[in-house]
Design a protein around this motif. Structure first.
Motif, PDB file in Angstrom:
ATOM      1  N   LYS A 297       0.903  -1.251  -0.005  1.00  0.00           N
ATOM      2  CA  LYS A 297       0.040   0.209   0.092  1.00  0.00           C
ATOM      3  C   LYS A 297       0.881   1.296  -0.097  1.00  0.00           C
ATOM      4  CE  LYS A 297      -4.220   1.965   2.016  1.00  0.00           C
ATOM      5  NZ  LYS A 297      -4.967   2.091   3.281  1.00  0.00           N
ATOM      6  N   TYR A 298       1.899   1.378   0.887  1.00  0.00           N
ATOM      7  CA  TYR A 298       2.628   2.439   1.039  1.00  0.00           C
ATOM      8  C   TYR A 298       4.154   1.949   0.864  1.00  0.00           C
ATOM      9  CZ  TYR A 298      -1.469   4.961   2.999  1.00  0.00           C
ATOM     10  OH  TYR A 298      -2.538   5.558   3.198  1.00  0.00           O
ATOM     11  N   PHE A 299       4.729   2.893   0.282  1.00  0.00           N
ATOM     12  CA  PHE A 299       6.434   3.260   0.642  1.00  0.00           C
ATOM     13  C   PHE A 299       6.814   4.476   1.369  1.00  0.00           C
ATOM     14  CE2 PHE A 299      10.116   5.269  -1.034  1.00  0.00           C
ATOM     15  CZ  PHE A 299      11.088   4.478  -0.742  1.00  0.00           C
ATOM     16  N   ASP A 300       7.610   4.159   2.277  1.00  0.00           N
ATOM     17  CA  ASP A 300       8.032   5.202   3.239  1.00  0.00           C
ATOM     18  C   ASP A 300       9.637   5.412   3.241  1.00  0.00           C
ATOM     19  OD1 ASP A 300       7.108   7.165   5.212  1.00  0.00           O
ATOM     20  OD2 ASP A 300       8.094   5.746   6.652  1.00  0.00           O
ATOM     21  N   TYR A 301       9.869   6.393   3.183  1.00  0.00           N
ATOM     22  CA  TYR A 301      11.441   6.887   2.830  1.00  0.00           C
ATOM     23  C   TYR A 301      12.034   7.321   3.886  1.00  0.00           C
ATOM     24  CZ  TYR A 301      15.113   7.939  -0.765  1.00  0.00           C
ATOM     25  OH  TYR A 301      16.208   7.899  -1.500  1.00  0.00           O
ATOM     26  N   GLY A 302      11.373   7.454   5.109  1.00  0.00           N
ATOM     27  CA  GLY A 302      12.016   8.019   6.406  1.00  0.00           C
ATOM     28  C   GLY A 302      11.841   9.431   6.531  1.00  0.00           C
ATOM     29  N   VAL A 303      12.334   9.845   7.597  1.00  0.00           N
ATOM     30  CA  VAL A 303      12.264  11.130   8.204  1.00  0.00           C
ATOM     31  C   VAL A 303      13.181  11.967   7.570  1.00  0.00           C
ATOM     32  CG1 VAL A 303      10.834  10.621  10.325  1.00  0.00           C
ATOM     33  CG2 VAL A 303      13.297  10.665  10.461  1.00  0.00           C
ATOM     34  N   SER A 304      13.192  13.188   7.397  1.00  0.00           N
ATOM     35  CA  SER A 304      13.802  14.311   7.273  1.00  0.00           C
ATOM     36  C   SER A 304      14.172  15.460   7.933  1.00  0.00           C
ATOM     37  CB  SER A 304      13.584  14.767   5.693  1.00  0.00           C
ATOM     38  OG  SER A 304      13.604  14.033   4.816  1.00  0.00           O
ATOM     39  N   THR A 305      13.970  15.264   9.314  1.00  0.00           N
ATOM     40  CA  THR A 305      13.849  16.031  10.072  1.00  0.00           C
ATOM     41  C   THR A 305      14.841  16.066  11.274  1.00  0.00           C
ATOM     42  OG1 THR A 305      11.906  15.235  11.204  1.00  0.00           O
ATOM     43  CG2 THR A 305      11.720  17.347  10.209  1.00  0.00           C
ATOM     44  N   GLU A 306      15.226  16.963  12.259  1.00  0.00           N
ATOM     45  CA  GLU A 306      16.255  16.710  13.298  1.00  0.00           C
ATOM     46  C   GLU A 306      15.443  17.653  14.422  1.00  0.00           C
ATOM     47  OE1 GLU A 306      20.354  17.360  11.916  1.00  0.00           O
ATOM     48  OE2 GLU A 306      19.824  16.734  10.062  1.00  0.00           O
ATOM     49  N   ASP A 307      16.300  17.714  15.565  1.00  0.00           N
ATOM     50  CA  ASP A 307      16.101  18.350  16.597  1.00  0.00           C
ATOM     51  C   ASP A 307      14.423  18.422  16.973  1.00  0.00           C
ATOM     52  OD1 ASP A 307      16.444  20.255  18.475  1.00  0.00           O
ATOM     53  OD2 ASP A 307      16.493  21.985  17.310  1.00  0.00           O
ATOM     54  N   SER A 308      14.072  17.253  17.364  1.00  0.00           N
ATOM     55  CA  SER A 308      12.583  17.213  17.722  1.00  0.00           C
ATOM     56  C   SER A 308      11.511  17.445  16.536  1.00  0.00           C
ATOM     57  CB  SER A 308      12.406  17.646  18.919  1.00  0.00           C
ATOM     58  OG  SER A 308      13.211  17.141  19.969  1.00  0.00           O
ATOM     59  N   GLY A 309      12.047  17.658  15.143  1.00  0.00           N
ATOM     60  CA  GLY A 309      11.086  18.036  14.154  1.00  0.00           C
ATOM     61  C   GLY A 309      11.421  19.738  14.040  1.00  0.00           C
TER      62      GLY A 309
END
Length: 311
Positions: free
Chosen positions: A271-283
């Motif tokens: 259903k989904y492909f998830d590439y992961g987060v691109s944030t740091e410092d608690s978003g």
């Protein structure tokens, strides 16, 4: 409502509940939770209503704070298909009262992102609102609804063509050590960091979850690994846990070829492909260059949220 603290006697019941839940994944089985060993003081909970198990909450205690869960990408309430809003409201009511009596000061709660749900399962978000939870961290991941893919950018298309012209090939692989050397080198050189998991931990998890953890590598004409990615596969999502390329791989577009292979050939029916987060410092910091690369594949934002209830 009765709340019981998890012990090993509940392992079979816990895992069976996760397996048949509407929002559980293999990360929430006991063997995954417990690979951390003694790093966390486990305080996972089971919620029973009239003798029937209605929800699980993986967690641990640290300095009078209950976390669900520092060692996991997401924690939060795991619910059965029969669990309804009033059940979760009741669970939170009993939980907060019990924790106050125990002297616990706050709950830090990592909600399970909707892409991992097999059925709608956001009763917990409503219960958090009712308990005056504060959104204290929000990270952006980049996901693709595979049945409704957005076209790749021209830059990503050029990267794929460059890799194909360089005779790079993608295959599922068991060369964990070869990939790990590239991954560790990249993280150390660029960020002065190590992977969250050690190679030994990943090999242990792979042994326990062979159907969920997969390695794909890209090789050049000389059969040398120039890139790779580690996939965590759940019922609804193919998630990139780690991805890295050598200097040669970066020059030849290996990552573009690899991601396209995951989306189009390895998991076309997921259903989904998830590439992961691109944030740091608690978003609070968004790596714009990193997310732009992911958005070039048509990926768009899925948030991974953390809430805090002050008791």
């Amino acid at each position: 409502m009765e709340i019981k603290i998890y012990t090993s006697d509940f392992k079979l019941e816990w895992d069976n509940f996760v397996r048949n839940s509407k929002n559980g994944t293999f990360l929430l089985y006991r063997d995954f939770i417990e690979y951390h060993g003694n790093r966390f003081r486990d305080y996972s909970l089971l919620f029973f209503e009239k003798g029937k198990l209605i929800a699980l909450l993986p967690g641990h205690l640290e300095n009078k704070v209950f976390y669900s869960h520092k060692g996991l990408t997401y924690g939060g309430m795991i619910m059965s298909k029969d669990t309804k809003a009033k059940n979760i409201l009741s669970a939170f009511e009993y939980l907060t009262v019990t924790f106050r009596r125990q002297g616990i000061k706050k709950i830090v709660y990592k909600a399970i992102p909707h892409i991992y749900h097999q059925q709608p399962a956001e009763e917990d978000l409503y219960a958090l609102f009712r308990n005056k939870a504060e959104l204290t961290e929000r990270n952006i991941s980049s996901s693709i609804l595979i049945s409704e893919k957005i076209k790749y950018s021209e830059l990503r298309k050029r990267g794929i063509k460059k890799a194909e012209k360089s005779d790079l090939k993608v295959k599922k692989s068991d060369n964990w050590e070869g990939f790990w050397k590239i991954l560790e080198h990249n993280l150390q050189t660029r960020y002065n960091k190590q992977p969250v998991h050690s190679l030994e931990e990943i090999l242990l998890l792979k042994k326990k979850f062979p159907k969920n953890i997969h390695l794909f590598t890209v090789k050049n004409a000389d059969k040398d690994i120039v890139a790779g990615c580690l996939i965590f596969e759940t019922k609804t999502v193919a998630h990139i846990q780690y991805i890295a390329a050598s200097d040669e791989g970066k020059k030849k577009g290996a990552t573009d070829l690899l991601v396209d292979h995951i989306i189009s050939e390895a998991y076309p029916d997921k259903k989904y492909f998830d590439y992961g987060v691109s944030t740091e410092d608690s978003g609070l910091y968004l790596n714009e260059g990193l997310i732009e690369q992911k958005e070039g594949f048509g990926a768009r934002a899925t948030v991974y949220d953390i809430y805090t209830i002050n008791l």
